[in-house]
Design a protein around this motif. Structure first.
Motif, PDB file in Angstrom:
ATOM      1  N   ALA A  44     -16.317 -35.695  40.091  1.00 56.43           N
ATOM      2  CA  ALA A  44     -17.102 -35.644  38.850  1.00 56.43           C
ATOM      3  C   ALA A  44     -16.326 -34.918  37.748  1.00 56.43           C
ATOM      4  CB  ALA A  44     -18.448 -34.976  39.103  1.00 56.43           C
ATOM      5  N   ALA A  45     -15.686 -33.821  38.094  1.00 59.51           N
ATOM      6  CA  ALA A  45     -14.902 -33.068  37.103  1.00 59.51           C
ATOM      7  C   ALA A  45     -13.716 -33.900  36.611  1.00 59.51           C
ATOM      8  CB  ALA A  45     -14.422 -31.750  37.707  1.00 59.51           C
ATOM      9  N   ILE A  46     -13.018 -34.552  37.507  1.00 59.75           N
ATOM     10  CA  ILE A  46     -11.872 -35.389  37.124  1.00 59.75           C
ATOM     11  C   ILE A  46     -12.345 -36.547  36.249  1.00 59.75           C
ATOM     12  CG2 ILE A  46     -10.133 -36.999  38.011  1.00 59.75           C
ATOM     13  CD1 ILE A  46      -9.805 -35.065  40.412  1.00 59.75           C
ATOM     14  N   GLY A  47     -13.461 -37.178  36.624  1.00 63.50           N
ATOM     15  CA  GLY A  47     -13.991 -38.292  35.847  1.00 63.50           C
ATOM     16  C   GLY A  47     -14.372 -37.899  34.432  1.00 63.50           C
ATOM     17  N   ARG A  48     -14.831 -36.697  34.268  1.00 64.72           N
ATOM     18  CA  ARG A  48     -15.167 -36.219  32.921  1.00 64.72           C
ATOM     19  C   ARG A  48     -13.909 -35.820  32.142  1.00 64.72           C
ATOM     20  NH1 ARG A  48     -20.159 -33.896  35.745  1.00 64.72           N
ATOM     21  NH2 ARG A  48     -21.749 -35.375  35.042  1.00 64.72           N
ATOM     22  N   MET A  49     -12.937 -35.275  32.849  1.00 59.76           N
ATOM     23  CA  MET A  49     -11.688 -34.860  32.204  1.00 59.76           C
ATOM     24  C   MET A  49     -10.910 -36.071  31.675  1.00 59.76           C
ATOM     25  SD  MET A  49      -8.431 -32.745  33.788  1.00 59.76           S
ATOM     26  CE  MET A  49      -9.517 -31.730  34.725  1.00 59.76           C
ATOM     27  N   TYR A  50     -10.934 -37.180  32.417  1.00 56.65           N
ATOM     28  CA  TYR A  50     -10.177 -38.370  32.043  1.00 56.65           C
ATOM     29  C   TYR A  50     -11.084 -39.461  31.482  1.00 56.65           C
ATOM     30  CZ  TYR A  50      -6.000 -36.500  34.207  1.00 56.65           C
ATOM     31  OH  TYR A  50      -4.912 -35.737  34.502  1.00 56.65           O
ATOM     32  N   SER A  51     -12.108 -39.084  30.748  1.00 59.37           N
ATOM     33  CA  SER A  51     -13.091 -40.072  30.300  1.00 59.37           C
ATOM     34  C   SER A  51     -12.714 -40.797  29.017  1.00 59.37           C
ATOM     35  CB  SER A  51     -14.448 -39.401  30.125  1.00 59.37           C
ATOM     36  OG  SER A  51     -14.363 -38.397  29.137  1.00 59.37           O
ATOM     37  N   GLY A  52     -11.725 -40.355  28.305  1.00 59.96           N
ATOM     38  CA  GLY A  52     -11.371 -41.018  27.053  1.00 59.96           C
ATOM     39  C   GLY A  52     -12.479 -40.840  26.041  1.00 59.96           C
ATOM     40  N   ALA A  57     -15.608 -41.328  32.981  1.00 61.06           N
ATOM     41  CA  ALA A  57     -14.826 -42.488  33.392  1.00 61.06           C
ATOM     42  C   ALA A  57     -15.595 -43.230  34.489  1.00 61.06           C
ATOM     43  CB  ALA A  57     -13.470 -42.038  33.925  1.00 61.06           C
ATOM     44  N   LEU A  58     -15.343 -44.514  34.604  1.00 61.00           N
ATOM     45  CA  LEU A  58     -15.955 -45.294  35.672  1.00 61.00           C
ATOM     46  C   LEU A  58     -15.416 -44.815  37.014  1.00 61.00           C
ATOM     47  CD1 LEU A  58     -17.680 -47.692  36.672  1.00 61.00           C
ATOM     48  CD2 LEU A  58     -15.655 -49.134  36.342  1.00 61.00           C
ATOM     49  N   ALA A  59     -16.306 -44.518  37.953  1.00 56.06           N
ATOM     50  CA  ALA A  59     -15.912 -44.056  39.292  1.00 56.06           C
ATOM     51  C   ALA A  59     -16.371 -45.079  40.325  1.00 56.06           C
ATOM     52  CB  ALA A  59     -16.533 -42.700  39.601  1.00 56.06           C
ATOM     53  N   GLY A  81     -24.775 -34.800  38.249  1.00 57.56           N
ATOM     54  CA  GLY A  81     -25.222 -35.559  37.083  1.00 57.56           C
ATOM     55  C   GLY A  81     -24.262 -36.620  36.585  1.00 57.56           C
ATOM     56  N   TYR A  82     -23.485 -37.202  37.495  1.00 57.23           N
ATOM     57  CA  TYR A  82     -22.489 -38.215  37.120  1.00 57.23           C
ATOM     58  C   TYR A  82     -23.127 -39.593  37.218  1.00 57.23           C
ATOM     59  CZ  TYR A  82     -17.730 -39.794  36.362  1.00 57.23           C
ATOM     60  OH  TYR A  82     -16.588 -40.315  35.807  1.00 57.23           O
ATOM     61  N   ASN A  83     -23.073 -40.347  36.133  1.00 56.68           N
ATOM     62  CA  ASN A  83     -23.816 -41.612  36.095  1.00 56.68           C
ATOM     63  C   ASN A  83     -22.977 -42.869  35.953  1.00 56.68           C
ATOM     64  OD1 ASN A  83     -26.520 -40.526  36.264  1.00 56.68           O
ATOM     65  ND2 ASN A  83     -26.058 -39.610  34.271  1.00 56.68           N
ATOM     66  N   ASN A  84     -21.715 -42.761  35.615  1.00 55.51           N
ATOM     67  CA  ASN A  84     -20.898 -43.961  35.399  1.00 55.51           C
ATOM     68  C   ASN A  84     -20.239 -44.387  36.714  1.00 55.51           C
ATOM     69  OD1 ASN A  84     -19.718 -46.109  34.158  1.00 55.51           O
ATOM     70  ND2 ASN A  84     -18.249 -44.911  32.976  1.00 55.51           N
ATOM     71  N   LEU A  85     -21.055 -44.989  37.569  1.00 52.38           N
ATOM     72  CA  LEU A  85     -20.599 -45.400  38.893  1.00 52.38           C
ATOM     73  C   LEU A  85     -20.497 -46.921  38.971  1.00 52.38           C
ATOM     74  CD1 LEU A  85     -22.834 -42.920  40.864  1.00 52.38           C
ATOM     75  CD2 LEU A  85     -20.344 -42.802  40.655  1.00 52.38           C
ATOM     76  N   TYR A  86     -19.539 -47.371  39.746  1.00 49.01           N
ATOM     77  CA  TYR A  86     -19.281 -48.796  39.930  1.00 49.01           C
ATOM     78  C   TYR A  86     -20.493 -49.501  40.525  1.00 49.01           C
ATOM     79  CZ  TYR A  86     -17.227 -52.974  42.065  1.00 49.01           C
ATOM     80  OH  TYR A  86     -16.949 -54.253  42.459  1.00 49.01           O
ATOM     81  N   LEU A  87     -20.857 -50.622  39.908  1.00 46.44           N
ATOM     82  CA  LEU A  87     -21.949 -51.455  40.371  1.00 46.44           C
ATOM     83  C   LEU A  87     -21.361 -52.836  40.647  1.00 46.44           C
ATOM     84  CD1 LEU A  87     -25.026 -51.351  40.847  1.00 46.44           C
ATOM     85  CD2 LEU A  87     -25.314 -52.159  38.508  1.00 46.44           C
ATOM     86  N   PRO A  88     -21.282 -53.236  41.921  1.00 40.46           N
ATOM     87  CA  PRO A  88     -20.675 -54.537  42.252  1.00 40.46           C
ATOM     88  C   PRO A  88     -21.411 -55.692  41.593  1.00 40.46           C
ATOM     89  CG  PRO A  88     -21.139 -53.259  44.235  1.00 40.46           C
ATOM     90  CD  PRO A  88     -21.786 -52.551  43.092  1.00 40.46           C
ATOM     91  N   LYS A  89     -20.656 -56.729  41.276  1.00 43.63           N
ATOM     92  CA  LYS A  89     -21.281 -57.910  40.703  1.00 43.63           C
ATOM     93  C   LYS A  89     -20.843 -59.150  41.460  1.00 43.63           C
ATOM     94  CE  LYS A  89     -18.129 -59.385  37.107  1.00 43.63           C
ATOM     95  NZ  LYS A  89     -17.978 -59.685  35.714  1.00 43.63           N
ATOM     96  N   THR A  90     -21.696 -60.156  41.401  1.00 44.84           N
ATOM     97  CA  THR A  90     -21.412 -61.448  41.993  1.00 44.84           C
ATOM     98  C   THR A  90     -21.517 -62.478  40.878  1.00 44.84           C
ATOM     99  OG1 THR A  90     -22.440 -60.731  44.050  1.00 44.84           O
ATOM    100  CG2 THR A  90     -22.075 -63.092  43.768  1.00 44.84           C
ATOM    101  N   GLU A  91     -20.477 -63.277  40.735  1.00 46.42           N
ATOM    102  CA  GLU A  91     -20.473 -64.279  39.692  1.00 46.42           C
ATOM    103  C   GLU A  91     -20.668 -65.649  40.315  1.00 46.42           C
ATOM    104  OE1 GLU A  91     -17.611 -64.939  35.951  1.00 46.42           O
ATOM    105  OE2 GLU A  91     -17.333 -63.064  37.030  1.00 46.42           O
ATOM    106  N   THR A  92     -21.583 -66.420  39.760  1.00 54.27           N
ATOM    107  CA  THR A  92     -21.783 -67.800  40.192  1.00 54.27           C
ATOM    108  C   THR A  92     -21.506 -68.696  38.988  1.00 54.27           C
ATOM    109  OG1 THR A  92     -24.122 -67.879  39.575  1.00 54.27           O
ATOM    110  CG2 THR A  92     -23.597 -67.058  41.792  1.00 54.27           C
ATOM    111  N   ALA A  93     -21.570 -69.986  39.187  1.00 55.30           N
ATOM    112  CA  ALA A  93     -21.362 -70.923  38.083  1.00 55.30           C
ATOM    113  C   ALA A  93     -22.464 -70.786  37.037  1.00 55.30           C
ATOM    114  CB  ALA A  93     -21.314 -72.347  38.615  1.00 55.30           C
ATOM    115  N   ILE A  94     -23.613 -70.257  37.436  1.00 58.71           N
ATOM    116  CA  ILE A  94     -24.758 -70.179  36.542  1.00 58.71           C
ATOM    117  C   ILE A  94     -24.856 -68.829  35.831  1.00 58.71           C
ATOM    118  CG2 ILE A  94     -27.276 -70.288  36.422  1.00 58.71           C
ATOM    119  CD1 ILE A  94     -27.100 -72.159  38.886  1.00 58.71           C
TER     120      ILE A  94
END
Length: 186
Positions: A44-52, A57-59, A81-94
């Motif tokens: 969490a500390a590293i993600g905030r330090m390198y957040s741009g 930053a996305l973790a 309180g870290y909220n920018n976490l990776y959320l997997p996605k699935t892409e279909t033709a639709i």
């Protein structure tokens, strides 16, 4: 990983590239003394330090039964309180659908795809590595072992390599495979 003993807890930080500049590793934390609970605060500390320009930053956290990633991710969210976490996605033709859980759930098939994509990016010059420890680990890394079972060469580690490839996946999930081919031809 569990972070104690045979596996290391690792955080890899990437500066996302553009069409003209490759993605570059800019920081690394690796420890065989910090477990998932201790890693949550560090990540969490590293993600905030390198957040741009963002607050965080996305973790991307690997979730598996043995490593304790679910505990790490839960502590990152609810204790730190870290909220920018990776959320997997699935892409279909639709359409595009996002998972209902944060984190990257590892499986043999997903790990093979991760290794393939990360290796392809590195070989195409779209992923620069600066850590001498990661470079050493990459020398011992055997992608062909992922065909049967995910493992580093005998007696070696692959934790940094897998963390790097996961970070690359999260950073570039929306980029097409053609981007890597374009960089290779430049």
């Amino acid at each position: 990983a569990g972070g104690v003993g045979a596996d290391r807890s690792v955080v890899e930080v990437l500066k996302v590239g553009t069409d003209h500049y490759p993605t570059e590793q800019v920081a690394e934390f690796a420890s065989d003394r910090h477990g998932p609970v201790e890693l949550a605060e560090i990540a969490a500390a590293i993600g905030r330090m390198y957040s741009g320009y963002e607050d965080e930053a996305l973790a991307i956290v690997e979730l598996n039964s043995a490593g304790g990633g679910a505990n790490c991710q839960s502590d990152m969210r609810f204790k730190w309180g870290y909220n920018n976490l990776y959320l997997p996605k699935t892409e279909t033709a639709i359409d595009v659908r996002y998972a209902h859980r944060f984190g990257w759930m590892s499986s043999p098939g997903k790990r093979r795809n991760l290794v393939y994509r990360g290796t392809q990016a590195f070989n195409a010059g779209d992923l620069l590595v600066n850590s001498p420890h990661l470079i050493e680990e990459m020398r011992d890394f055997r992608p062909e072992l992922f065909e049967a079972k995910a493992a580093a060469a005998s007696g070696k580690h692959d934790d940094r390599v897998m963390a790097l490839f996961m970070a690359y996946l999260a950073a570039h999930e929306d980029r097409s495979e053609e981007h890597t081919s374009e960089l290779q031809s430049h």
